[in-house]
Design a protein around this motif. Sequence first.
Motif, PDB file in Angstrom:
ATOM      1  N   GLN A  52       1.194  14.202 -45.804  1.00  0.00           N
ATOM      2  CA  GLN A  52       1.796  13.335 -44.947  1.00  0.00           C
ATOM      3  C   GLN A  52       1.635  13.638 -43.445  1.00  0.00           C
ATOM      4  OE1 GLN A  52       3.410  14.579 -47.320  1.00  0.00           O
ATOM      5  NE2 GLN A  52       5.484  15.354 -46.438  1.00  0.00           N
ATOM      6  N   MET A  53       1.636  14.914 -43.317  1.00  0.00           N
ATOM      7  CA  MET A  53       1.307  15.772 -42.023  1.00  0.00           C
ATOM      8  C   MET A  53       0.061  15.723 -41.464  1.00  0.00           C
ATOM      9  SD  MET A  53       4.601  16.137 -41.263  1.00  0.00           S
ATOM     10  CE  MET A  53       4.819  17.217 -40.154  1.00  0.00           C
ATOM     11  N   THR A 114       2.831  15.965 -26.150  1.00  0.00           N
ATOM     12  CA  THR A 114       2.824  14.277 -26.370  1.00  0.00           C
ATOM     13  C   THR A 114       2.537  13.856 -27.698  1.00  0.00           C
ATOM     14  OG1 THR A 114       2.312  14.366 -23.948  1.00  0.00           O
ATOM     15  CG2 THR A 114       2.101  12.470 -25.248  1.00  0.00           C
ATOM     16  N   VAL A 115       1.737  14.281 -28.378  1.00  0.00           N
ATOM     17  CA  VAL A 115       1.295  13.901 -29.650  1.00  0.00           C
ATOM     18  C   VAL A 115       2.426  14.382 -30.515  1.00  0.00           C
ATOM     19  CG1 VAL A 115      -0.109  14.248 -31.631  1.00  0.00           C
ATOM     20  CG2 VAL A 115      -0.998  14.043 -29.361  1.00  0.00           C
ATOM     21  N   ILE A 116       2.927  15.410 -30.692  1.00  0.00           N
ATOM     22  CA  ILE A 116       4.209  15.719 -31.447  1.00  0.00           C
ATOM     23  C   ILE A 116       5.445  15.064 -31.068  1.00  0.00           C
ATOM     24  CG2 ILE A 116       5.731  17.608 -32.044  1.00  0.00           C
ATOM     25  CD1 ILE A 116       3.423  19.604 -31.948  1.00  0.00           C
ATOM     26  N   ALA A 117       5.740  14.889 -29.468  1.00  0.00           N
ATOM     27  CA  ALA A 117       6.697  14.175 -29.452  1.00  0.00           C
ATOM     28  C   ALA A 117       6.707  12.675 -29.735  1.00  0.00           C
ATOM     29  CB  ALA A 117       7.207  14.312 -27.775  1.00  0.00           C
ATOM     30  N   ALA A 123       9.914   9.810 -36.167  1.00  0.00           N
ATOM     31  CA  ALA A 123      10.508  10.350 -37.074  1.00  0.00           C
ATOM     32  C   ALA A 123      11.991  10.500 -37.056  1.00  0.00           C
ATOM     33  CB  ALA A 123       9.492  11.489 -37.659  1.00  0.00           C
ATOM     34  N   ASP A 124      12.427  10.016 -36.140  1.00  0.00           N
ATOM     35  CA  ASP A 124      13.799  10.245 -35.607  1.00  0.00           C
ATOM     36  C   ASP A 124      14.282  11.665 -35.367  1.00  0.00           C
ATOM     37  OD1 ASP A 124      16.238   8.861 -34.991  1.00  0.00           O
ATOM     38  OD2 ASP A 124      17.005   9.067 -36.764  1.00  0.00           O
ATOM     39  N   SER A 129      11.225  16.297 -30.008  1.00  0.00           N
ATOM     40  CA  SER A 129      10.407  15.861 -28.798  1.00  0.00           C
ATOM     41  C   SER A 129      10.734  16.579 -27.550  1.00  0.00           C
ATOM     42  CB  SER A 129      10.801  14.236 -28.591  1.00  0.00           C
ATOM     43  OG  SER A 129      10.174  13.538 -29.795  1.00  0.00           O
ATOM     44  N   LEU A 130      12.280  16.920 -27.305  1.00  0.00           N
ATOM     45  CA  LEU A 130      12.336  17.382 -26.122  1.00  0.00           C
ATOM     46  C   LEU A 130      11.985  18.973 -26.298  1.00  0.00           C
ATOM     47  CD1 LEU A 130      16.086  15.910 -25.804  1.00  0.00           C
ATOM     48  CD2 LEU A 130      14.106  15.357 -24.680  1.00  0.00           C
TER      49      LEU A 130
END
Length: 180
Positions: A52-53, A114-117, A123-124, A129-130
């Motif tokens: 899933q990752m 940006t991609v990870i955030a 994904a809540d 993100s921060l």
Amino acid sequence: MESLRELDRAIFLFFNGTIHREWLNPVFWILTTTGLGYVQVLLSLPLTRWKQMRPLFWRIVCAVLLGLLVHIPKRLLPRDRPTNWDQTITTPDELIFGHSFPSGHATTAFGVATVIAIWAWKADTKWLSLSVFAWAALVGISRIYRGVHWPSDVLAGCLMGIAAGAIVHWIWQKPTTESA
């Protein structure tokens, strides 16, 4: 225009001169190293262990590859690095003499962030993100601290990286409606 150059120099001298400390050098070296695209890919490689990752891993790879486009403006806009400036005022930790605009480290760091955030936000896990944007900002600051980029180089790299990450997200989005 001259006032922007003076602001660039003042911010540069703050990070490269005022806060520059011997004991901080290893910290900023590590931060700078994490801003290299191949390091980002290697650090995210363990994501491939979980099915899933894997899409996140490939998005990171694409953001890094898209970040390589930073070399186009570097060729077209031959701006000297601070390393080429008066070294009696600066403290360069790296001696790089190629063009500086924009920062490639900042571009890939903000592209990956940006991609990870976006992924983390969906994904809540908003804290992640921060956190990745804080990391990307520290990578950018490390380039100024180490004496190889002007703040405006980092800002341009930041904007290019965010654009690269947004483009990768846009390309990888699944259509929300089925076409008949």
